[in-house]
Design a protein around this motif. Structure first.
Motif, PDB file in Angstrom:
ATOM      1  N   UNK A 199       0.687  -1.157   0.028  1.00  0.00           N
ATOM      2  CA  UNK A 199      -0.173  -0.096   0.378  1.00  0.00           C
ATOM      3  C   UNK A 199       0.651   1.462  -0.283  1.00  0.00           C
ATOM      4  N   UNK A 200       1.659   0.833   0.653  1.00  0.00           N
ATOM      5  CA  UNK A 200       2.866   2.065   0.674  1.00  0.00           C
ATOM      6  C   UNK A 200       2.983   3.028  -0.271  1.00  0.00           C
ATOM      7  N   UNK A 201       3.803   1.682  -1.349  1.00  0.00           N
ATOM      8  CA  UNK A 201       4.222   1.565  -2.892  1.00  0.00           C
ATOM      9  C   UNK A 201       3.495   2.591  -3.536  1.00  0.00           C
ATOM     10  N   UNK A 202       1.726   1.952  -3.007  1.00  0.00           N
ATOM     11  CA  UNK A 202       0.923   2.001  -4.060  1.00  0.00           C
ATOM     12  C   UNK A 202       1.378   4.272  -3.947  1.00  0.00           C
ATOM     13  N   UNK A 203       1.040   3.969  -2.277  1.00  0.00           N
ATOM     14  CA  UNK A 203       0.552   5.729  -2.269  1.00  0.00           C
ATOM     15  C   UNK A 203       1.708   6.170  -3.255  1.00  0.00           C
ATOM     16  N   UNK A 252      -2.440   9.833  -1.756  1.00  0.00           N
ATOM     17  CA  UNK A 252      -3.480   8.974  -0.162  1.00  0.00           C
ATOM     18  C   UNK A 252      -5.120   8.345  -1.373  1.00  0.00           C
ATOM     19  N   UNK A 253      -5.182   9.017  -3.065  1.00  0.00           N
ATOM     20  CA  UNK A 253      -6.563   8.397  -3.351  1.00  0.00           C
ATOM     21  C   UNK A 253      -6.252   7.018  -3.470  1.00  0.00           C
ATOM     22  N   UNK A 254      -4.763   6.747  -4.212  1.00  0.00           N
ATOM     23  CA  UNK A 254      -5.052   5.494  -4.470  1.00  0.00           C
ATOM     24  C   UNK A 254      -5.133   4.669  -3.211  1.00  0.00           C
ATOM     25  N   UNK A 301       7.574   4.734   6.628  1.00  0.00           N
ATOM     26  CA  UNK A 301       7.364   3.522   5.943  1.00  0.00           C
ATOM     27  C   UNK A 301       8.259   3.545   4.794  1.00  0.00           C
ATOM     28  N   UNK A 302       8.255   4.170   4.506  1.00  0.00           N
ATOM     29  CA  UNK A 302       8.779   4.444   3.430  1.00  0.00           C
ATOM     30  C   UNK A 302       9.036   5.795   2.578  1.00  0.00           C
ATOM     31  N   UNK A 303       9.584   6.042   2.170  1.00  0.00           N
ATOM     32  CA  UNK A 303      10.153   7.860   1.520  1.00  0.00           C
ATOM     33  C   UNK A 303      10.854   7.695   0.686  1.00  0.00           C
ATOM     34  N   UNK A 304      10.881   8.978  -0.065  1.00  0.00           N
ATOM     35  CA  UNK A 304      11.091   9.106  -1.710  1.00  0.00           C
ATOM     36  C   UNK A 304      11.590  10.889  -1.870  1.00  0.00           C
ATOM     37  N   UNK A 305      13.015  10.759  -1.811  1.00  0.00           N
ATOM     38  CA  UNK A 305      13.172  12.344  -2.676  1.00  0.00           C
ATOM     39  C   UNK A 305      13.928  12.720  -4.361  1.00  0.00           C
ATOM     40  N   UNK A 306      12.830  13.205  -4.547  1.00  0.00           N
ATOM     41  CA  UNK A 306      13.180  13.117  -6.092  1.00  0.00           C
ATOM     42  C   UNK A 306      14.437  13.964  -6.526  1.00  0.00           C
ATOM     43  N   UNK A 307      15.397  13.986  -7.241  1.00  0.00           N
ATOM     44  CA  UNK A 307      16.660  14.750  -7.984  1.00  0.00           C
ATOM     45  C   UNK A 307      15.888  16.322  -7.693  1.00  0.00           C
ATOM     46  N   UNK A 308      16.570  17.124  -6.997  1.00  0.00           N
ATOM     47  CA  UNK A 308      16.572  18.534  -6.965  1.00  0.00           C
ATOM     48  C   UNK A 308      15.866  18.915  -5.754  1.00  0.00           C
ATOM     49  N   UNK A 309      15.106  18.251  -5.010  1.00  0.00           N
ATOM     50  CA  UNK A 309      14.481  18.245  -4.053  1.00  0.00           C
ATOM     51  C   UNK A 309      15.431  19.009  -3.197  1.00  0.00           C
ATOM     52  N   UNK A 310      14.425  19.924  -1.971  1.00  0.00           N
ATOM     53  CA  UNK A 310      15.169  20.384  -1.590  1.00  0.00           C
ATOM     54  C   UNK A 310      15.471  19.467  -0.169  1.00  0.00           C
ATOM     55  N   UNK A 311      16.531  19.376   0.568  1.00  0.00           N
ATOM     56  CA  UNK A 311      17.295  19.490   1.318  1.00  0.00           C
ATOM     57  C   UNK A 311      15.889  19.463   2.452  1.00  0.00           C
ATOM     58  N   UNK A 348       7.041  11.327   1.958  1.00  0.00           N
ATOM     59  CA  UNK A 348       7.398  10.613   3.338  1.00  0.00           C
ATOM     60  C   UNK A 348       5.420   9.706   3.927  1.00  0.00           C
ATOM     61  N   UNK A 349       5.600   8.541   4.558  1.00  0.00           N
ATOM     62  CA  UNK A 349       4.809   7.614   4.741  1.00  0.00           C
ATOM     63  C   UNK A 349       5.435   7.622   4.944  1.00  0.00           C
ATOM     64  N   UNK A 350       4.213   7.484   6.529  1.00  0.00           N
ATOM     65  CA  UNK A 350       4.244   6.867   7.630  1.00  0.00           C
ATOM     66  C   UNK A 350       3.416   5.678   8.033  1.00  0.00           C
TER      67      UNK A 350
END
Length: 164
Positions: A38-42, A160-162, A69-79, A60-62
Motif C-alpha cells: 500500500x505504501x508503494x502504491x501511495x 492518498x487517493x491511490x 514506512x517509505x520515503x522518496x526524494x526526487x532529484x533536486x528536491x530541497x534537502x 514520506x509515508x508513515x
C-alpha cells in the motif's frame, strides 16, 4: 535490602502478568496498519503527480503508529524539505487530520495555538494527509514537501487517493 525487595517485586510482576499472556497464544497483528504494498502504491501515485506538476518533492509515508514506512526524494528536491515531509506525515497521523486543518486551529487566538512546539516539533501547513483504507480505517499518513503548500497538498492527496 531495598534492591532485593525491588528484584522480588519485578520477578513477581513478570510472573503474574506474563503467564496469562502466554496462555492466550501468540500476539496477533492488528488490522489498521499500512502494508508495504500500500505504501508503494501511495508513493507511486504521489510521485506521478509530482512529475506531472514538474515540482521535485520529498514524499514520506508513515504507518498507523507514525513511524516512517517509505520515503522518496526526487532529484533536486530541497534537502530542508526531507524533515518537513516526514513531520507533515507524523503530524497528520498524530492528530488524525490534515496539517492544513490543524494549522487553522493553531493560529493566535485559536484553541491549539502553540501546539507546534509539542511532540518534538510539528508542521502546521498543508501537505500532510491521512491515509485511509477501503474500510475507512486510518492506516497511516503521507507528508509532502518541496513546492508551495498547495502543490505539496495536491501531491499528498494524489497519493492518498491511490488507496480508494
Amino acid at each position: 535490602m531495598r534492591k532485593m525487595m525491588l528484584s522480588t517485586l519485578l520477578v513477581l510482576s513478570i510472573a503474574l502478568f506474563s503467564v496469562p499472556a502466554l496462555a492466550e497464544g501468540p500476539v496477533k497483528t492488528l488490522p489498521g496498519d499500512i502494508t508495504l504494498a500500500q505504501a508503494r502504491a501511495v508513493l507511486d501515485a504521489a510521485l506521478k503527480k509530482a512529475v506531472e506538476i514538474k515540482v521535485p518533492m520529498n514524499i514520506a509515508i508513515v504507518d498507523a503508529g507514525g513511524n516512517l514506512k517509505a520515503f522518496y526524494r526526487q532529484e533536486d528536491a530541497f534537502l530542508g524539505s526531507i524533515d518537513i515531509s516526514i513531520k507533515k506525515a507524523v503530524t497528520a497521523r498524530y492528530f488524525n487530520m490534515t496539517t492544513r486543518a490543524l494549522g487553522a486551529v493553531s493560529v493566535p487566538g485559536q484553541p491549539l495555538y502553540g501546539i507546534e512546539a509539542s511532540n518534538n516539533g510539528l508542521i502546521l501547513f498543508a501537505g500532510g494527509v491521512l491515509l485511509v483504507d477501503k474500510n475507512n480505517v486510518i492506516i497511516g499518513a503521507i507528508g509532502v514537501s518541496g513546492g508551495s503548500v498547495d502543490e505539496d497538498e495536491s501531491v499528498a492527496l494524489a497519493g492518498a487517493a491511490a488507496l480508494k
